[in-house]
Design a protein around this motif. Sequence first.
Motif, PDB file in Angstrom:
ATOM      1  N   PRO A 262       0.807  -1.235   0.000  1.00 14.95           N
ATOM      2  CA  PRO A 262       0.000   0.000   0.000  1.00 14.95           C
ATOM      3  C   PRO A 262       0.834   1.276   0.000  1.00 14.95           C
ATOM      4  N   SER A 263       2.057   1.216   0.537  1.00 13.72           N
ATOM      5  CA  SER A 263       2.894   2.418   0.571  1.00 13.72           C
ATOM      6  C   SER A 263       3.311   2.860  -0.827  1.00 13.72           C
ATOM      7  N   ASN A 264       3.144   1.982  -1.825  1.00 14.87           N
ATOM      8  CA  ASN A 264       3.434   2.341  -3.215  1.00 14.87           C
ATOM      9  C   ASN A 264       2.308   3.126  -3.872  1.00 14.87           C
ATOM     10  N   VAL A 265       1.142   3.206  -3.205  1.00 12.80           N
ATOM     11  CA  VAL A 265      -0.076   3.670  -3.871  1.00 12.80           C
ATOM     12  C   VAL A 265      -0.706   4.855  -3.132  1.00 12.80           C
ATOM     13  N   ILE A 266      -1.144   5.845  -3.896  1.00 13.38           N
ATOM     14  CA  ILE A 266      -1.951   6.953  -3.386  1.00 13.38           C
ATOM     15  C   ILE A 266      -3.368   6.796  -3.936  1.00 13.38           C
ATOM     16  N   ILE A 267      -4.350   6.756  -3.060  1.00 10.97           N
ATOM     17  CA  ILE A 267      -5.742   6.677  -3.479  1.00 10.97           C
ATOM     18  C   ILE A 267      -6.307   8.099  -3.542  1.00 10.97           C
ATOM     19  N   GLU A 268      -6.770   8.511  -4.718  1.00 13.09           N
ATOM     20  CA  GLU A 268      -7.323   9.849  -4.888  1.00 13.09           C
ATOM     21  C   GLU A 268      -8.845   9.792  -4.817  1.00 13.09           C
ATOM     22  N   ILE A 269      -9.406  10.604  -3.936  1.00  8.16           N
ATOM     23  CA  ILE A 269     -10.856  10.681  -3.751  1.00  8.16           C
ATOM     24  C   ILE A 269     -11.316  12.049  -4.222  1.00  8.16           C
ATOM     25  N   THR A 270     -12.220  12.085  -5.202  1.00  7.73           N
ATOM     26  CA  THR A 270     -12.659  13.375  -5.721  1.00  7.73           C
ATOM     27  C   THR A 270     -13.456  14.148  -4.687  1.00  7.73           C
ATOM     28  N   GLU A 271     -13.304  15.483  -4.709  1.00  8.62           N
ATOM     29  CA  GLU A 271     -13.972  16.334  -3.731  1.00  8.62           C
ATOM     30  C   GLU A 271     -15.345  16.783  -4.204  1.00  8.62           C
ATOM     31  N   GLN A 272     -15.757  16.365  -5.401  1.00 10.40           N
ATOM     32  CA  GLN A 272     -17.016  16.858  -5.957  1.00 10.40           C
ATOM     33  C   GLN A 272     -18.237  16.336  -5.210  1.00 10.40           C
ATOM     34  N   HIS A 273     -18.087  15.261  -4.456  1.00 13.96           N
ATOM     35  CA  HIS A 273     -19.179  14.741  -3.644  1.00 13.96           C
ATOM     36  C   HIS A 273     -18.738  14.762  -2.179  1.00 13.96           C
ATOM     37  N   ALA A 274     -19.641  15.114  -1.293  1.00 11.06           N
ATOM     38  CA  ALA A 274     -19.304  15.195   0.121  1.00 11.06           C
ATOM     39  C   ALA A 274     -19.064  13.801   0.689  1.00 11.06           C
ATOM     40  N   LEU A 275     -17.994  13.662   1.475  1.00 14.95           N
ATOM     41  CA  LEU A 275     -17.764  12.426   2.219  1.00 14.95           C
ATOM     42  C   LEU A 275     -18.579  12.514   3.499  1.00 14.95           C
ATOM     43  N   SER A 276     -19.603  11.683   3.605  1.00 13.42           N
ATOM     44  CA  SER A 276     -20.529  11.883   4.718  1.00 13.42           C
ATOM     45  C   SER A 276     -20.929  10.603   5.445  1.00 13.42           C
ATOM     46  N   SER A 277     -21.117   9.505   4.699  1.00 18.88           N
ATOM     47  CA  SER A 277     -21.645   8.302   5.358  1.00 18.88           C
ATOM     48  C   SER A 277     -20.583   7.679   6.258  1.00 18.88           C
ATOM     49  N   LEU A 278     -21.054   6.968   7.266  1.00 18.54           N
ATOM     50  CA  LEU A 278     -20.141   6.287   8.183  1.00 18.54           C
ATOM     51  C   LEU A 278     -19.307   5.247   7.449  1.00 18.54           C
ATOM     52  N   ALA A 279     -19.916   4.560   6.474  1.00 15.54           N
ATOM     53  CA  ALA A 279     -19.182   3.557   5.707  1.00 15.54           C
ATOM     54  C   ALA A 279     -18.041   4.194   4.926  1.00 15.54           C
ATOM     55  N   GLN A 280     -18.292   5.355   4.296  1.00 12.45           N
ATOM     56  CA  GLN A 280     -17.244   6.039   3.537  1.00 12.45           C
ATOM     57  C   GLN A 280     -16.086   6.443   4.442  1.00 12.45           C
ATOM     58  N   LEU A 281     -16.412   6.992   5.596  1.00  9.94           N
ATOM     59  CA  LEU A 281     -15.365   7.438   6.521  1.00  9.94           C
ATOM     60  C   LEU A 281     -14.589   6.252   7.086  1.00  9.94           C
ATOM     61  N   GLU A 282     -15.287   5.143   7.345  1.00 10.93           N
ATOM     62  CA  GLU A 282     -14.605   3.946   7.854  1.00 10.93           C
ATOM     63  C   GLU A 282     -13.659   3.377   6.801  1.00 10.93           C
ATOM     64  N   THR A 283     -14.124   3.308   5.551  1.00 10.72           N
ATOM     65  CA  THR A 283     -13.272   2.794   4.470  1.00 10.72           C
ATOM     66  C   THR A 283     -12.055   3.686   4.277  1.00 10.72           C
ATOM     67  N   LEU A 284     -12.273   4.985   4.314  1.00 10.45           N
ATOM     68  CA  LEU A 284     -11.173   5.938   4.178  1.00 10.45           C
ATOM     69  C   LEU A 284     -10.133   5.713   5.275  1.00 10.45           C
ATOM     70  N   ASN A 285     -10.597   5.542   6.499  1.00 11.82           N
ATOM     71  CA  ASN A 285      -9.690   5.329   7.623  1.00 11.82           C
ATOM     72  C   ASN A 285      -8.956   3.998   7.496  1.00 11.82           C
ATOM     73  N   ARG A 286      -9.668   2.973   7.042  1.00 14.52           N
ATOM     74  CA  ARG A 286      -9.048   1.650   6.908  1.00 14.52           C
ATOM     75  C   ARG A 286      -7.967   1.663   5.824  1.00 14.52           C
ATOM     76  N   LEU A 287      -8.227   2.357   4.726  1.00 12.82           N
ATOM     77  CA  LEU A 287      -7.210   2.482   3.678  1.00 12.82           C
ATOM     78  C   LEU A 287      -5.937   3.120   4.232  1.00 12.82           C
TER      79      LEU A 287
END
Length: 401
Positions: A262-287
């Motif tokens: 994973p240290s070889n990779v940057i995951i880019e998340i577009t800002e055009q949609h709000a990050l709001s759901s608990l699932a999205q935030l959990e996945t973001l944190n787990r990544l």
Amino acid sequence: MKKIVPNILVVDDSMAILIVMEAILKELGLSETITTCLSAKDALAKVQAEPSYYDAIFTDLNMPEMDGMELIRHLGELNYQGGIIIVSEMDHKVISLAANLAKQHNAHLIGNIPKPVQLSQVGNLLHKIAHLNSHTLTKEPAITKIELIKALENDEITPYYQPKVNAETNIIESIEVLARIVSKEDGSVIMPNRFISLAEEQDLINQITFSLFEKATSDFENIKNQLGHSLKLAFNLSPTQLDDLNCPNKLLLILQLNQLTPSNVIIEITEQHALSSLAQLETLNRLRMHGFGISLDDFGVGFTNMNQLRNLPFTEIKIDRSLISNIETDLFSQVVVSSLINITSGEHLDLVAEGVERPEELAYLKHYRRNLAIQGFLFSRPKPKEEFVSWAKEWTETPHS
């Protein structure tokens, strides 16, 4: 039918300003797409009647009954997706606060122009509007669902690569993977603005994403070996894909098959949609817990405000090209980017300027004297693997002043 010119709403309690704005917009070729209002209440009523009709709204700040900031708040409540431009003289602190408040109201404030209004300033903002609304202001129609499924069945999803170059050292720090459909019949290339939104609507985005990720990670070791130095691979995820709590495990499995970490990779998340759901935030944190870099893409066109940059586990912020275009003369962009640089410096976040196309933009960005990566046509357009490697070798071997 796709629009090829934007529909503009101009709001000001001065008839003289409305006449001037209408004349300028007509001079810029928008004679049949302009609506004017003498009050913010009337303007709001027009947007409420048809929220998706107007691509941009130019508004004064100081108006009776309802002022410009209140109008912006109501537009956010309506989920208005177009660009908003304030036509008023503002000092630096007012610009910064107005931009941040607009984000908190889910509104797209993309600029301000002082009075008297100049044609060149309006023209520059129309370029920003075109980028913000690129999904509707396009001459090329989206492909059909049948065409997209055929491309997937024929394995035509192809990674193209674009570098992020350090502005001071000229070293390629990472490369972003961008999706293209390349026909196996005639070699024609279909750009992502013609199929990504369709893929999200038809629940096909995962097939595109993981096909692209497998091919890019398979290419990556060979690219690194040919270039002879360490760099990272940047890869886009749609915010909707973060709702899948198993997403990190799927990415980890592909990395394992290609002997990457994973240290070889940057995951880019577009800002055009709000990050709001608990699932999205959990996945973001787990990544991030697994060691992926996390980049907030397209900052400036979405809803992430400055305070959230401190709380979400981002390692990189990418400034959208709407804030970079003509930054050397655009006070609004200068103020927003300057505030962003202060925050990211304090939080030790990497910063990337997207869409740099002109030497003047690069020269201005270098004035910030911050470790900044540059991405844009000024250096290289996205290229297929072999073309990218050939360009990167030549870039690496060429002295740069």
